[in-house]
Scaffold this motif. Structure first.
Motif, PDB file in Angstrom:
ATOM      1  N   ARG A 169      10.225   4.314   2.414  1.00 56.24           N
ATOM      2  CA  ARG A 169       9.996   5.209   1.296  1.00 56.24           C
ATOM      3  C   ARG A 169       9.802   4.388   0.025  1.00 56.24           C
ATOM      4  NH1 ARG A 169      14.779   9.541   1.259  1.00 56.24           N
ATOM      5  NH2 ARG A 169      15.931   7.593   0.920  1.00 56.24           N
ATOM      6  N   LEU A 170       8.972   4.896  -0.863  1.00 59.34           N
ATOM      7  CA  LEU A 170       8.686   4.173  -2.095  1.00 59.34           C
ATOM      8  C   LEU A 170       9.948   3.965  -2.920  1.00 59.34           C
ATOM      9  CD1 LEU A 170       6.458   2.914  -3.845  1.00 59.34           C
ATOM     10  CD2 LEU A 170       6.155   5.142  -4.932  1.00 59.34           C
ATOM     11  N   CYS A 171      10.824   4.957  -2.935  1.00 59.54           N
ATOM     12  CA  CYS A 171      12.058   4.821  -3.709  1.00 59.54           C
ATOM     13  C   CYS A 171      12.964   3.752  -3.111  1.00 59.54           C
ATOM     14  CB  CYS A 171      12.780   6.159  -3.802  1.00 59.54           C
ATOM     15  SG  CYS A 171      13.258   6.884  -2.217  1.00 59.54           S
ATOM     16  N   ASP A 172      12.968   3.632  -1.761  1.00 59.74           N
ATOM     17  CA  ASP A 172      13.755   2.580  -1.120  1.00 59.74           C
ATOM     18  C   ASP A 172      13.177   1.207  -1.427  1.00 59.74           C
ATOM     19  OD1 ASP A 172      15.609   4.311   0.042  1.00 59.74           O
ATOM     20  OD2 ASP A 172      14.382   4.601   1.832  1.00 59.74           O
ATOM     21  N   TYR A 173      11.850   1.135  -1.499  1.00 55.59           N
ATOM     22  CA  TYR A 173      11.221  -0.150  -1.823  1.00 55.59           C
ATOM     23  C   TYR A 173      11.598  -0.595  -3.229  1.00 55.59           C
ATOM     24  CZ  TYR A 173       7.659  -3.766  -2.279  1.00 55.59           C
ATOM     25  OH  TYR A 173       7.025  -4.968  -2.470  1.00 55.59           O
ATOM     26  N   GLU A 174      11.604   0.319  -4.144  1.00 52.00           N
ATOM     27  CA  GLU A 174      11.993  -0.015  -5.519  1.00 52.00           C
ATOM     28  C   GLU A 174      13.454  -0.451  -5.565  1.00 52.00           C
ATOM     29  OE1 GLU A 174      11.548   1.862 -10.025  1.00 52.00           O
ATOM     30  OE2 GLU A 174      11.466   3.189  -8.276  1.00 52.00           O
ATOM     31  N   VAL A 190       0.834  -1.204   0.000  1.00 56.49           N
ATOM     32  CA  VAL A 190       0.000   0.000   0.000  1.00 56.49           C
ATOM     33  C   VAL A 190       0.865   1.248   0.000  1.00 56.49           C
ATOM     34  CG1 VAL A 190      -1.796   1.242   1.247  1.00 56.49           C
ATOM     35  CG2 VAL A 190      -1.780  -1.258   1.259  1.00 56.49           C
ATOM     36  N   SER A 191       0.553   2.178  -0.889  1.00 62.72           N
ATOM     37  CA  SER A 191       1.288   3.439  -0.955  1.00 62.72           C
ATOM     38  C   SER A 191       0.436   4.571  -0.406  1.00 62.72           C
ATOM     39  CB  SER A 191       1.689   3.740  -2.396  1.00 62.72           C
ATOM     40  OG  SER A 191       0.541   3.962  -3.205  1.00 62.72           O
ATOM     41  N   GLN A 192       1.093   5.523   0.209  1.00 66.76           N
ATOM     42  CA  GLN A 192       0.450   6.753   0.652  1.00 66.76           C
ATOM     43  C   GLN A 192       1.534   7.798   0.869  1.00 66.76           C
ATOM     44  OE1 GLN A 192      -1.327   6.704   4.645  1.00 66.76           O
ATOM     45  NE2 GLN A 192      -0.309   4.750   5.025  1.00 66.76           N
ATOM     46  N   THR A 193       1.111   9.046   0.956  1.00 68.45           N
ATOM     47  CA  THR A 193       2.052  10.152   1.139  1.00 68.45           C
ATOM     48  C   THR A 193       2.032  10.612   2.586  1.00 68.45           C
ATOM     49  OG1 THR A 193       1.749  10.878  -1.138  1.00 68.45           O
ATOM     50  CG2 THR A 193       2.676  12.473   0.398  1.00 68.45           C
ATOM     51  N   GLN A 194       3.216  10.693   3.193  1.00 70.61           N
ATOM     52  CA  GLN A 194       3.356  11.163   4.561  1.00 70.61           C
ATOM     53  C   GLN A 194       4.374  12.299   4.575  1.00 70.61           C
ATOM     54  OE1 GLN A 194       1.974  10.122   7.659  1.00 70.61           O
ATOM     55  NE2 GLN A 194       0.487   9.165   6.324  1.00 70.61           N
ATOM     56  N   ASN A 195       3.939  13.464   5.061  1.00 73.63           N
ATOM     57  CA  ASN A 195       4.837  14.620   5.160  1.00 73.63           C
ATOM     58  C   ASN A 195       5.530  14.914   3.831  1.00 73.63           C
ATOM     59  OD1 ASN A 195       4.329  14.846   7.994  1.00 73.63           O
ATOM     60  ND2 ASN A 195       5.823  13.208   8.370  1.00 73.63           N
ATOM     61  N   GLY A 196       4.780  14.753   2.739  1.00 68.45           N
ATOM     62  CA  GLY A 196       5.312  15.037   1.426  1.00 68.45           C
ATOM     63  C   GLY A 196       6.202  13.956   0.862  1.00 68.45           C
ATOM     64  N   ILE A 197       6.334  12.814   1.566  1.00 62.17           N
ATOM     65  CA  ILE A 197       7.185  11.716   1.127  1.00 62.17           C
ATOM     66  C   ILE A 197       6.310  10.557   0.683  1.00 62.17           C
ATOM     67  CG2 ILE A 197       9.026  10.130   1.772  1.00 62.17           C
ATOM     68  CD1 ILE A 197       9.897  13.018   1.832  1.00 62.17           C
ATOM     69  N   ASP A 198       6.600  10.006  -0.483  1.00 57.30           N
ATOM     70  CA  ASP A 198       5.881   8.822  -0.950  1.00 57.30           C
ATOM     71  C   ASP A 198       6.359   7.613  -0.155  1.00 57.30           C
ATOM     72  OD1 ASP A 198       4.438  10.199  -2.874  1.00 57.30           O
ATOM     73  OD2 ASP A 198       5.986   9.945  -4.399  1.00 57.30           O
ATOM     74  N   MET A 199       5.421   6.989   0.553  1.00 51.09           N
ATOM     75  CA  MET A 199       5.735   5.848   1.412  1.00 51.09           C
ATOM     76  C   MET A 199       5.020   4.605   0.904  1.00 51.09           C
ATOM     77  SD  MET A 199       7.586   7.356   3.755  1.00 51.09           S
ATOM     78  CE  MET A 199       7.648   6.100   5.023  1.00 51.09           C
ATOM     79  N   VAL A 200       5.506   3.452   1.332  1.00 51.16           N
ATOM     80  CA  VAL A 200       4.843   2.199   1.004  1.00 51.16           C
ATOM     81  C   VAL A 200       4.898   1.302   2.237  1.00 51.16           C
ATOM     82  CG1 VAL A 200       6.923   1.104   0.075  1.00 51.16           C
ATOM     83  CG2 VAL A 200       4.683   0.281  -0.647  1.00 51.16           C
ATOM     84  N   THR A 201       3.809   0.597   2.482  1.00 54.58           N
ATOM     85  CA  THR A 201       3.753  -0.379   3.570  1.00 54.58           C
ATOM     86  C   THR A 201       3.403  -1.739   2.975  1.00 54.58           C
ATOM     87  OG1 THR A 201       3.075   1.261   5.213  1.00 54.58           O
ATOM     88  CG2 THR A 201       2.620  -1.041   5.717  1.00 54.58           C
ATOM     89  N   VAL A 202       4.268  -2.699   3.243  1.00 57.11           N
ATOM     90  CA  VAL A 202       4.047  -4.072   2.770  1.00 57.11           C
ATOM     91  C   VAL A 202       3.446  -4.860   3.922  1.00 57.11           C
ATOM     92  CG1 VAL A 202       5.091  -6.099   1.721  1.00 57.11           C
ATOM     93  CG2 VAL A 202       6.056  -3.828   1.273  1.00 57.11           C
ATOM     94  N   VAL A 203       2.286  -5.447   3.684  1.00 57.79           N
ATOM     95  CA  VAL A 203       1.468  -6.027   4.738  1.00 57.79           C
ATOM     96  C   VAL A 203       1.269  -7.517   4.490  1.00 57.79           C
ATOM     97  CG1 VAL A 203      -0.859  -6.039   5.709  1.00 57.79           C
ATOM     98  CG2 VAL A 203       0.268  -3.863   5.246  1.00 57.79           C
ATOM     99  N   THR A 204       1.589  -8.341   5.488  1.00 57.90           N
ATOM    100  CA  THR A 204       1.378  -9.778   5.336  1.00 57.90           C
ATOM    101  C   THR A 204       1.212 -10.429   6.702  1.00 57.90           C
ATOM    102  OG1 THR A 204       2.234 -11.803   4.320  1.00 57.90           O
ATOM    103  CG2 THR A 204       3.826 -10.383   5.411  1.00 57.90           C
TER     104      THR A 204
END
Length: 497
Positions: free
Chosen positions: A450-455, A105-119
């Motif tokens: 961060r989304l960029c770190d996930y990539e 799941v992606s969302q923006t926090q404090n102007g930063i694109d974030m991602v949370t991987v849930v399992t």
């Protein structure tokens, strides 16, 4: 409710691939784990996805929804959060692990694109560390802990004012008999879901334990943990006892303290009393092994505190000497005066000023509590649901680029290799844990970055969906984040490499 990928169907039964058991499930029935069911030919996750929502902290009305329901009664709990956070509770699992995690799941926090991987991870390598706030003797170190006669763990090294248990682990889950594995799994599941469990320690006590509640030892509910060891108690309250009594002995299984000999007494010019303690003298005013461990005074076997005293030195002691003996919790105490033969005589009336000092000791004791920490290893298979290159996830966690939480609660990551997590179960949503008959525990785990770190770590980018889409696709319920530590808070991450 969360739909699960279906591998195959035979004679109208769906084969569930959510764990190694691989159940065939008829329409309208659930699998052996009670987590997945066949509803009209679709395999669904029975429990709804749990979401922590910011609107509770803002005072807004929250209407959790489940399929077929428009409203659900809210418990009144508050959430201390900044934005919705999708937990892994009710998310489903990645088994057999070539698949991406159920929700990325992606969302923006404090102007930063974030991602949370849930399992929801299937943990064969897991257990619970149980902290029991009491001085009572529960059993010798390394003694086996049993539930329904089956070994499920052992007593481990005690900590300051607490007894400790190490329960579960792969050897009990898979290394013993089938019954041992089943009972161990059930015990872990109940403890982690904050249910009450009865157990017996070999050569020790019968315990009734529930996370967040006082321990019950041999049928007696504990009310307080000790204020400190006997020596520490002397140090804390020496000034209160000065000029009120002539001698104080704080009885403790570990370190029994004697006021007149203790450094605190020396600095307050308290004169020697000629007292003699039966035990191994350590430093002045500190004695080890005054009695065997037990359920009596200060975690010892004694019921009569005078039994740890030898004869007073007649060259120093004197008739009329006032002696207070007290336990480290203030629950037991006795007031004595030396007679003409220098023998302590119990007094039926405790002077009011002395009683106040005993009450201060009791007041400074914290409530006795049972703490349960789930501990598990997030191995290569679980990590494969996060990234195509699992070791990169481990490195990202160790470098604090990835924040690990369990049901939204912050997880402690042990040093060394792998991702070994430990989390306080009272900080997680209720009924966060499940099990599968392999046997293994099913526990929620989330990786936020961060989304960029996930990539960069080889994440499953094609599976990333905005949080709004994730919430539309899954039935959900709202839960409070008990700890108040928000998983996506900026302070949980390094924002630069």
């Amino acid at each position: 409710m969360v739909k699960q990928h279906v591998e195959s169907a035979v004679n109208g039964k769906i084969r569930c691939d959510a764990c190694p058991v691989m159940c065939y499930i008829s329409d309208g029935r659930s699998g052996a784990c009670d987590r997945y069911a066949n509803v009209g030919g679709e395999l669904i996750r029975v429990d709804p996805l749990t979401v922590i929502d910011e609107t509770l902290s803002a005072g807004g009305a929250v209407v959790p929804f489940l399929p077929g329901k428009d409203t659900e009664e809210w418990s009144g709990d508050l959430v201390y959060a900044n934005a919705p956070f999708v937990t892994a509770v009710g998310a489903g699992t990645t088994y057999p692990d070539y698949k991406p995690a159920p929700f990325i799941v992606s969302q923006t926090q404090n102007g930063i694109d974030m991602v949370t991987v849930v399992t929801e991870g299937i943990f064969s390598y897991c257990g619970a560390k149980v902290k029991i706030d009491t001085d009572r003797f529960i059993g010798p170190e390394t003694a086996i802990v049993r539930v329904e006669g089956e070994p499920v763990g052992h007593v481990t090294t005690g900590e300051y004012g607490s007894q400790m248990l190490s329960l579960g682990g792969v050897h009990h889950l898979t290394g013993g008999s089938k019954k041992e594995g089943r009972i161990t799994c059930e015990t872990l599941l109940q403890l982690c879901n904050r249910e009450r469990v009865e157990m017996q320690v070999d050569g020790g006590a019968t315990l009734c334990l529930q996370a967040g509640h006082p321990p019950v030892i041999n049928g007696v509910e504990e009310s307080r943990m000790r204020v400190g060891c006997g020596s520490a108690t002397i140090g804390m309250f020496a000034r209160q006892w000065q000029n009120m009594v002539d001698e104080v002995v704080v009885v403790d299984d570990h370190i029994t303290g004697v006021l007149s000999e203790h450094q605190a007494g020396k600095l307050l010019d308290i004169p020697p009393t000629g007292i003699r303690i039966k035990g191994r003298r350590s430093t002045p005013g500190r004695y080890f092994q005054v009695a065997e461990p037990g359920t009596g005074w200060g975690g010892t076997t004694i019921s009569d505190p005078l039994s740890i005293l030898g004869d007073f030195d007649p060259k120093v002691a004197y008739p009329g000497l006032r002696l207070l003996m007290v336990s480290t919790t203030g629950e037991q105490y006795g007031y004595y005066i030396l007679d003409e033969n220098l023998v302590p005589v119990a007094q039926s009336i405790l002077p009011a000023a002395v009683r106040e000092t005993v009450e201060i000791v009791a007041e400074n004791c914290e409530p006795a509590m049972v703490s349960v920490l789930f501990m598990g290893g997030a191995g290569g298979s679980l990590r494969a649901g996060v990234t195509t290159n699992p070791v990169r996830l481990t490195r990202s966690v160790k470098e604090a680029l990835t924040h690990v939480s369990c049901g939204g609660a912050p997880a402690t990551i042990w040093p060394g290799g792998g991702i070994t997590v430990m989390v306080d179960v009272t900080q997680m949503p209720s009924n966060s844990f499940g099990s599968v008959p392999t046997p293994a525990l099913v526990a929620p785990i989330e990786f936020t970055m961060r989304l960029c770190d996930y990539e960069a770590l080889g994440g499953h980018m094609d599976a990333v969906v905005p949080i709004e889409q994730a919430l539309r696709e899954a039935g959900r319920k709202i839960a409070p984040l008990v700890s108040g530590a928000w998983p996506t808070a900026a302070g949980n991450f390094k924002w630069g490499h």
